[in-house]
Design a protein around this motif. Sequence first.
Motif, PDB file in Angstrom:
ATOM      1  N   GLU A   1       0.805  -1.302  -0.103  1.00 16.50           N
ATOM      2  CA  GLU A   1      -0.211  -0.120   0.028  1.00 16.50           C
ATOM      3  C   GLU A   1       0.680   1.301   0.063  1.00 16.50           C
ATOM      4  N   ILE A   2       1.992   1.313   0.532  1.00 10.55           N
ATOM      5  CA  ILE A   2       2.825   2.504   0.888  1.00 10.55           C
ATOM      6  C   ILE A   2       3.928   2.705  -0.216  1.00 10.55           C
ATOM      7  N   PHE A   3       4.361   1.483  -0.648  1.00  7.25           N
ATOM      8  CA  PHE A   3       5.460   1.738  -1.616  1.00  7.25           C
ATOM      9  C   PHE A   3       5.078   1.154  -2.968  1.00  7.25           C
ATOM     10  N   GLY A   4       3.872   0.400  -3.171  1.00  6.60           N
ATOM     11  CA  GLY A   4       3.527   0.101  -4.341  1.00  6.60           C
ATOM     12  C   GLY A   4       4.228  -1.254  -4.649  1.00  6.60           C
ATOM     13  N   TYR A   5       3.704  -1.803  -5.873  1.00  6.44           N
ATOM     14  CA  TYR A   5       4.189  -3.092  -6.432  1.00  6.44           C
ATOM     15  C   TYR A   5       4.210  -2.861  -7.880  1.00  6.44           C
TER      16      TYR A   5
ATOM     17  N   LYS B   1       1.199   4.920  -2.010  1.00  4.19           N
ATOM     18  CA  LYS B   1       0.812   6.258  -1.396  1.00  4.19           C
ATOM     19  C   LYS B   1       2.081   7.059  -1.583  1.00  4.19           C
ATOM     20  N   ILE B   2       3.248   6.636  -1.322  1.00  4.45           N
ATOM     21  CA  ILE B   2       4.524   7.678  -1.711  1.00  4.45           C
ATOM     22  C   ILE B   2       4.377   8.166  -3.012  1.00  4.45           C
ATOM     23  N   GLU B   3       4.165   7.350  -4.062  1.00  2.87           N
ATOM     24  CA  GLU B   3       4.163   7.743  -5.316  1.00  2.87           C
ATOM     25  C   GLU B   3       2.950   8.669  -5.583  1.00  2.87           C
ATOM     26  N   LEU B   4       1.846   8.360  -4.931  1.00  5.43           N
ATOM     27  CA  LEU B   4       0.505   9.280  -5.115  1.00  5.43           C
ATOM     28  C   LEU B   4       0.644  10.635  -4.475  1.00  5.43           C
ATOM     29  N   ALA B   5       1.694  10.879  -3.773  1.00  4.30           N
ATOM     30  CA  ALA B   5       1.887  12.088  -3.015  1.00  4.30           C
ATOM     31  C   ALA B   5       3.018  12.842  -3.713  1.00  4.30           C
ATOM     32  N   GLN B   6       3.384  12.270  -4.878  1.00  2.00           N
ATOM     33  CA  GLN B   6       4.580  13.004  -5.768  1.00  2.00           C
ATOM     34  C   GLN B   6       4.399  14.562  -5.474  1.00  2.00           C
ATOM     35  N   ASN B   7       5.507  15.509  -5.149  1.00  2.00           N
ATOM     36  CA  ASN B   7       5.309  16.813  -5.360  1.00  2.00           C
ATOM     37  C   ASN B   7       4.412  17.502  -4.165  1.00  2.00           C
ATOM     38  N   GLY B   8       3.717  16.428  -3.398  1.00  3.67           N
ATOM     39  CA  GLY B   8       2.848  17.114  -2.094  1.00  3.67           C
ATOM     40  C   GLY B   8       3.471  16.518  -1.043  1.00  3.67           C
ATOM     41  N   THR B   9       2.430  16.267  -0.180  1.00  2.00           N
ATOM     42  CA  THR B   9       2.572  15.957   1.225  1.00  2.00           C
ATOM     43  C   THR B   9       2.117  14.589   1.438  1.00  2.00           C
ATOM     44  N   LEU B  10       2.752  13.837   2.279  1.00  2.00           N
ATOM     45  CA  LEU B  10       2.521  12.357   2.668  1.00  2.00           C
ATOM     46  C   LEU B  10       2.119  12.538   4.090  1.00  2.00           C
ATOM     47  N   PHE B  11       1.030  12.129   4.823  1.00  2.00           N
ATOM     48  CA  PHE B  11       0.755  12.329   6.105  1.00  2.00           C
ATOM     49  C   PHE B  11       0.494  10.934   6.953  1.00  2.00           C
ATOM     50  N   LEU B  12       1.535  10.547   7.608  1.00  2.00           N
ATOM     51  CA  LEU B  12       1.643   9.113   7.939  1.00  2.00           C
ATOM     52  C   LEU B  12       1.149   9.425   9.617  1.00  2.00           C
TER      53      LEU B  12
ATOM     54  N   LEU C   1      12.974   8.694   3.143  1.00  2.00           N
ATOM     55  CA  LEU C   1      13.517   9.972   3.647  1.00  2.00           C
ATOM     56  C   LEU C   1      15.208  10.406   3.423  1.00  2.00           C
ATOM     57  N   GLN C   2      15.891   9.336   3.454  1.00  2.00           N
ATOM     58  CA  GLN C   2      17.444   9.618   3.159  1.00  2.00           C
ATOM     59  C   GLN C   2      17.528   9.716   1.740  1.00  2.00           C
ATOM     60  N   GLU C   3      17.039   8.844   0.909  1.00  2.00           N
ATOM     61  CA  GLU C   3      17.827   8.979  -0.513  1.00  2.00           C
ATOM     62  C   GLU C   3      16.654   9.630  -1.351  1.00  2.00           C
ATOM     63  N   ARG C   4      15.271   9.922  -0.996  1.00  2.00           N
ATOM     64  CA  ARG C   4      14.213  10.248  -1.842  1.00  2.00           C
ATOM     65  C   ARG C   4      14.005   9.557  -2.949  1.00  2.00           C
ATOM     66  N   GLU C   5      13.976   8.177  -2.684  1.00  2.00           N
ATOM     67  CA  GLU C   5      13.533   7.390  -3.881  1.00  2.00           C
ATOM     68  C   GLU C   5      12.816   6.147  -3.118  1.00  2.00           C
ATOM     69  N   VAL C   6      11.852   5.664  -4.019  1.00  3.13           N
ATOM     70  CA  VAL C   6      11.035   4.733  -3.764  1.00  3.13           C
ATOM     71  C   VAL C   6      11.216   3.418  -4.516  1.00  3.13           C
ATOM     72  N   GLU C   7      11.228   2.130  -4.048  1.00  4.82           N
ATOM     73  CA  GLU C   7      11.205   0.925  -4.891  1.00  4.82           C
ATOM     74  C   GLU C   7      10.169   0.145  -4.409  1.00  4.82           C
ATOM     75  N   ARG C   8       9.304  -0.180  -5.642  1.00  5.47           N
ATOM     76  CA  ARG C   8       8.086  -0.937  -5.536  1.00  5.47           C
ATOM     77  C   ARG C   8       8.387  -2.362  -5.239  1.00  5.47           C
TER      78      ARG C   8
ATOM     79  N   VAL D   1      11.452  10.540  -5.813  1.00  4.55           N
ATOM     80  CA  VAL D   1      10.339  11.107  -5.427  1.00  4.55           C
ATOM     81  C   VAL D   1      10.506  12.541  -4.494  1.00  4.55           C
ATOM     82  N   ASP D   2       9.736  13.219  -4.579  1.00  4.06           N
ATOM     83  CA  ASP D   2       9.935  14.757  -4.134  1.00  4.06           C
ATOM     84  C   ASP D   2       8.710  14.943  -3.195  1.00  4.06           C
ATOM     85  N   ILE D   3       8.705  14.527  -2.016  1.00  2.00           N
ATOM     86  CA  ILE D   3       7.298  14.754  -0.904  1.00  2.00           C
ATOM     87  C   ILE D   3       7.981  15.203   0.150  1.00  2.00           C
ATOM     88  N   ARG D   4       6.996  15.706   0.778  1.00  2.00           N
ATOM     89  CA  ARG D   4       7.341  16.134   2.253  1.00  2.00           C
ATOM     90  C   ARG D   4       6.507  15.176   3.355  1.00  2.00           C
TER      91      ARG D   4
END
Length: 444
Positions: free
Chosen positions: A200-204, A220-231, A249-256, A265-268
């Motif tokens: 759900e969070i990282f996709g597949y 959800k991380i990809e869906l928040a691209q350029n926006g805000t992810l609220f956990l 958070l460290q690398e600003r990248e996500v792997e499905r 990814v560029d998210i807050r």
Amino acid sequence: MENVKNVKNVKRNWGSIEVDENGKVIGASADFYEHFTIIPTDLIGEPIAKVIHTSTNNSLKNPDKKHVFPGVISGHSCFIRTIRKESITIYNVIIRQEELEYADLVYYANSLDRHKAKKKAGIQSRYGFEEIVGKSQAIERIKELAARIATSSSTVLLTGETGTGKELFAQAIHGLSTRKSHPFVPVNCAAIPDELFESEIFGYEAGAFSGAKKEGKPGKIELAQNGTLFLDEISELPYQAQGKLLRVLQEREVERLGGTGSKNVDIRIIAATNRDLKTLIQEGKFRQDLYYRLYVFELKIPSLRERPEDILPLAYYFIDYFNNKLGCNVSEIEPKLQEWLSNYSWPGNVREFKAIIERGMNIVEGRTLTLDSLYFTPNLTLQDEVEKLEISYSSSLDEVVGKAEISAIQRALTESDGDRSLAAQKLKIHIASLYRKIAKYKLK
């Protein structure tokens, strides 16, 4: 959501009126005459203010902007949309009260404007700082600090007791940030089963696991691209997923899941919790390195007990809200109830406060909300319940909340004959959350 379903199949137009630059009616559509039983001779040449009665006079005096407003035409409560075409203004009647209850009618009109704004700007947050009620020093200080932080893209950790309005603050921060025209994606970490959390969070990717969609699915991380992810409730994040989130958070990248490459990814990230993360670190339930990545800005939202001067303004705010929603006409709070509201400890904070006011507004008679309006059972008043509860307040808040949860879970399981899915529905929580709480309290 029920309101949205109710308005999907309603008639979209009950006719229209055309008005000249002097505010005089110059014509109307045939369906308007039919639906409102008006003849042209009674309409043509009349000031629009005599045809549409509304408390929002600016909607008739300054109709330059396309918007929706409430009005009454021939005794029918309606919502009207204005459209400006050169020197002519068209008033389209988009819905009549016969189709919906009043509360739904208000919701429908508001949702039209919200939908229009979202479609234009891609905004998914609903609240701003102006909707955080209170003028106390405690709340003003945290609102000011949150507003200053909003302009940054740094991670924010919202802490505080349950019911203090952490998601409201998260949405307000997003709405004031440079990301406000991009998505606000909320995730309740406690509501997603552990085995589904990563997908759900990282996709597949396609074929990542049995039952996966053939085209894959963004998380959800990809869906928040350029926006805000609220956990929300980040303390419930599965330990394995915490490591993957740290990498984001460290690398600003996500792997499905099932993927062979990473996506930038560029998210807050705004996280929230009502639990002490430092204690969870000591217990080995929360990663220390993730905590320090989240702990860039911590905003501790004050409890209602810490801002007693906001209690009565908040009460009147909710009374106005439920006046509109329930069709009430309450304007006063009796002194006895004012005193009780001010002295009660509010363990559930604003969430509990709103529920209590709603309870009273559903059964109030007349214009004054009284303590007697707030019944828990026909023979037991709220005051009796409170006095009984407060006897146990020598215990810590966590102990009191724990006892209440155990009692509620046991009662729901009993009423459901042990059916945990049905019990979760009664408790209005996800089945995974129920299983976690059963394990936490070692219930059978």
